[in-house]
Design a protein around this motif. Structure first.
Motif, mmCIF file in Angstrom:
data_model
loop_
_atom_site.group_PDB
_atom_site.id
_atom_site.type_symbol
_atom_site.label_atom_id
_atom_site.label_comp_id
_atom_site.label_asym_id
_atom_site.label_seq_id
_atom_site.Cartn_x
_atom_site.Cartn_y
_atom_site.Cartn_z
ATOM 1 N N GLY A 119 -1.340 3.720 0.251
ATOM 2 C CA GLY A 119 -1.880 3.773 1.603
ATOM 3 C C GLY A 119 -2.079 2.366 2.127
ATOM 4 N N SER A 120 -1.339 2.003 3.162
ATOM 5 C CA SER A 120 -1.379 0.633 3.698
ATOM 6 C C SER A 120 -2.168 0.567 4.995
ATOM 7 C CB SER A 120 0.036 0.117 3.953
ATOM 8 O OG SER A 120 -0.006 -1.119 4.639
ATOM 9 N N ARG A 121 -3.098 -0.374 5.054
ATOM 10 C CA ARG A 121 -3.877 -0.597 6.273
ATOM 11 C C ARG A 121 -3.134 -1.472 7.273
ATOM 12 N NH1 ARG A 121 -8.010 -3.863 2.563
ATOM 13 N NH2 ARG A 121 -6.427 -3.300 1.041
ATOM 14 N N PHE A 122 -1.950 -1.965 6.879
ATOM 15 C CA PHE A 122 -1.220 -2.901 7.726
ATOM 16 C C PHE A 122 0.018 -2.309 8.376
ATOM 17 C CE2 PHE A 122 -3.338 -5.560 4.460
ATOM 18 C CZ PHE A 122 -4.222 -6.207 5.310
ATOM 19 N N LEU A 123 0.353 -1.071 8.067
ATOM 20 C CA LEU A 123 1.475 -0.426 8.735
ATOM 21 C C LEU A 123 1.005 0.182 10.051
ATOM 22 C CD1 LEU A 123 3.320 1.475 5.836
ATOM 23 C CD2 LEU A 123 4.097 -0.578 7.036
ATOM 24 N N ALA A 124 1.800 0.016 11.098
ATOM 25 C CA ALA A 124 1.470 0.643 12.381
ATOM 26 C C ALA A 124 1.492 2.163 12.205
ATOM 27 C CB ALA A 124 2.486 0.206 13.432
ATOM 28 N N PRO A 125 0.605 2.891 12.867
ATOM 29 C CA PRO A 125 -0.302 2.438 13.931
ATOM 30 C C PRO A 125 -1.719 2.194 13.449
ATOM 31 C CG PRO A 125 -0.159 4.822 13.958
ATOM 32 C CD PRO A 125 0.665 4.357 12.787
ATOM 33 N N SER A 126 -1.894 1.834 12.160
ATOM 34 C CA SER A 126 -3.239 1.667 11.616
ATOM 35 C C SER A 126 -4.012 0.603 12.393
ATOM 36 C CB SER A 126 -3.158 1.250 10.139
ATOM 37 O OG SER A 126 -4.437 0.987 9.630
ATOM 38 N N ASP A 127 -5.234 0.921 12.784
ATOM 39 C CA ASP A 127 -6.046 -0.034 13.532
ATOM 40 C C ASP A 127 -7.466 -0.098 12.979
ATOM 41 O OD1 ASP A 127 -6.932 2.417 14.276
ATOM 42 O OD2 ASP A 127 -6.736 2.111 16.437
ATOM 43 N N GLY A 128 -7.637 0.240 11.732
ATOM 44 C CA GLY A 128 -8.956 0.248 11.121
ATOM 45 C C GLY A 128 -9.319 -1.099 10.525
ATOM 46 N N ALA A 145 9.597 -0.536 -13.964
ATOM 47 C CA ALA A 145 9.841 0.748 -14.646
ATOM 48 C C ALA A 145 10.739 1.645 -13.794
ATOM 49 C CB ALA A 145 8.524 1.447 -14.925
ATOM 50 N N ASN A 146 11.360 1.055 -12.766
ATOM 51 C CA ASN A 146 12.294 1.771 -11.882
ATOM 52 C C ASN A 146 11.619 2.875 -11.076
ATOM 53 O OD1 ASN A 146 14.632 0.252 -12.709
ATOM 54 N ND2 ASN A 146 14.651 1.462 -14.593
ATOM 55 N N ALA A 147 10.351 2.681 -10.764
ATOM 56 C CA ALA A 147 9.643 3.638 -9.919
ATOM 57 C C ALA A 147 10.071 3.464 -8.466
ATOM 58 C CB ALA A 147 8.138 3.434 -10.042
ATOM 59 N N VAL A 148 10.125 4.579 -7.760
ATOM 60 C CA VAL A 148 10.344 4.537 -6.313
ATOM 61 C C VAL A 148 8.977 4.408 -5.655
ATOM 62 C CG1 VAL A 148 11.206 5.779 -4.301
ATOM 63 C CG2 VAL A 148 12.409 5.967 -6.498
ATOM 64 N N ILE A 149 8.805 3.328 -4.873
ATOM 65 C CA ILE A 149 7.510 3.014 -4.266
ATOM 66 C C ILE A 149 7.616 3.139 -2.751
ATOM 67 C CG2 ILE A 149 5.700 1.285 -4.046
ATOM 68 C CD1 ILE A 149 6.751 0.004 -6.622
ATOM 69 N N LEU A 150 6.701 3.877 -2.166
ATOM 70 C CA LEU A 150 6.635 4.026 -0.719
ATOM 71 C C LEU A 150 5.232 3.662 -0.243
ATOM 72 C CD1 LEU A 150 8.441 7.457 -0.094
ATOM 73 C CD2 LEU A 150 9.420 5.156 0.110
ATOM 74 N N GLU A 151 5.139 3.321 1.036
ATOM 75 C CA GLU A 151 3.842 3.131 1.674
ATOM 76 C C GLU A 151 3.729 4.071 2.865
ATOM 77 O OE1 GLU A 151 2.103 -1.252 1.371
ATOM 78 O OE2 GLU A 151 4.058 -1.243 2.369
ATOM 79 N N ILE A 152 2.504 4.510 3.156
ATOM 80 C CA ILE A 152 2.241 5.252 4.386
ATOM 81 C C ILE A 152 1.093 4.559 5.115
ATOM 82 C CG2 ILE A 152 3.003 7.433 3.369
ATOM 83 C CD1 ILE A 152 -0.074 8.215 3.456
ATOM 84 N N PRO A 153 1.055 4.635 6.435
ATOM 85 C CA PRO A 153 -0.054 4.004 7.175
ATOM 86 C C PRO A 153 -1.332 4.812 7.020
ATOM 87 C CG PRO A 153 1.433 5.124 8.685
ATOM 88 C CD PRO A 153 2.080 5.184 7.338
ATOM 89 N N VAL A 154 -2.435 4.119 6.753
ATOM 90 C CA VAL A 154 -3.750 4.751 6.688
ATOM 91 C C VAL A 154 -4.745 3.869 7.439
ATOM 92 C CG1 VAL A 154 -3.291 5.853 4.446
ATOM 93 C CG2 VAL A 154 -4.439 3.616 4.511
ATOM 94 N N VAL A 155 -5.851 4.455 7.801
ATOM 95 C CA VAL A 155 -6.954 3.703 8.394
ATOM 96 C C VAL A 155 -8.038 3.570 7.336
ATOM 97 C CG1 VAL A 155 -8.757 3.682 10.156
ATOM 98 C CG2 VAL A 155 -6.458 4.476 10.732
ATOM 99 N N MET A 156 -8.489 2.360 7.105
ATOM 100 C CA MET A 156 -9.566 2.118 6.147
ATOM 101 C C MET A 156 -10.828 1.695 6.884
ATOM 102 S SD MET A 156 -7.830 0.355 2.811
ATOM 103 C CE MET A 156 -6.345 1.033 2.058
ATOM 104 N N ARG A 157 -11.942 1.865 6.193
ATOM 105 C CA ARG A 157 -13.243 1.496 6.743
ATOM 106 C C ARG A 157 -13.837 0.370 5.911
ATOM 107 N NH1 ARG A 157 -13.769 7.668 6.680
ATOM 108 N NH2 ARG A 157 -14.176 7.361 4.482
#
Length: 239
Positions: A114-123, A187-199
């Motif tokens: 969970g990335s706080r830096f991917l749009a449209p995250s504004d937290g 370890a050849n893992a597939v890594i993804l990020e999704i946008p999240v809002v953090m507090r």
């Protein structure tokens, strides 16, 4: 049905951990909740039990890495398909749980961050000092693994059964999140990020101040480089 375990590492999070457990329970994801009490000296364990979480109390403080690895071992031994790491201080919004685990359920990823830096995250984006450290680790991980991760220090993560087994065997102990990305990639893992809002944390004081952040950057950089060197040596010995 997918078997999901939520791992909440907690050190002296009385006043926060109960609310974190309750928020997970209000999410749309059927799951079990494990609080790993990392040698707390307050009432963290009692509060977590009062909110109906399973609690593992470590006899002394191992640090975030040791606490999370304890959760991975529990997940492996109890046959969970997905493990999700959530902080016990209220920074992570459990309403994102379904989106975090979806790529793993669809077999599109092994590790979802969970990335706080991917749009449209504004937290909440963290303090200035930590943002400097985050940008540093973005560049370092990209250089070493050719993987662009926007939030390598995020502790809001979902792991596949493959990653549960791998990290139950080895997980970085001190400030583990950036190094864990490198370990997973190797370890050849597939890594993804999704946008999240953090507090901002909902109470208490973070254990990582400005000076400790600099120590964090140095120590994690050395750990990542040592991991890469050991990996290369093992590869050369195998050939």
């Amino acid at each position: 049905m997918t078997k999901v375990l939520i791992i909440i590492p907690a050190f002296n999070e009385a006043g926060n951990v109960g609310a974190a457990v309750d928020q997970v329970r209000r999410s749309s994801v059927p799951c079990d909740i494990l609080v790993v009490d990392d040698g707390s000296t307050d009432t963290t364990a009692q509060e977590a039990r009062a909110h109906k979480a399973v609690v593992l109390s470590l006899p002394f403080n191992l640090g975030i890495g040791g606490a999370v690895q304890t959760g991975f071992k529990y997940a492996r031994e109890h046959g969970y398909d997905i493990a999700v790491q959530i902080d016990g201080d209220g920074q992570h919004d459990a309403s994102y749980l379904a989106r975090l685990i979806e790529p793993i359920e669809r077999q599109q990823a092994d590790l979802v961050i969970g990335s706080r830096f991917l749009a449209p995250s504004d937290g909440f984006k963290s303090t200035f000092t930590r943002r400097v450290g985050i940008r540093f680790f973005v560049s370092l991980i990209n250089m070493l693994t050719a993987t662009k991760i926007t939030d390598p220090t995020s502790g809001f993560r979902a792991y596949s059964r493959k990653m549960i087994a791998s990290f139950a065997m080895y997980y970085p102990h001190d400030f583990p999140e950036p190094e864990a990305v490198v370990v997973a990639k190797r370890a050849n893992a597939v890594i993804l990020e999704i946008p999240v809002v953090m507090r901002a944390r909902q109470g208490g004081v973070s254990s990582i101040g400005s000076i400790k952040s600099l120590y964090y950057m140095l120590k994690v950089t050395v750990a990542i480089l040592l991991h890469m060197i050991r990996r290369r040596e093992r590869h050369e010995n195998d050939h």
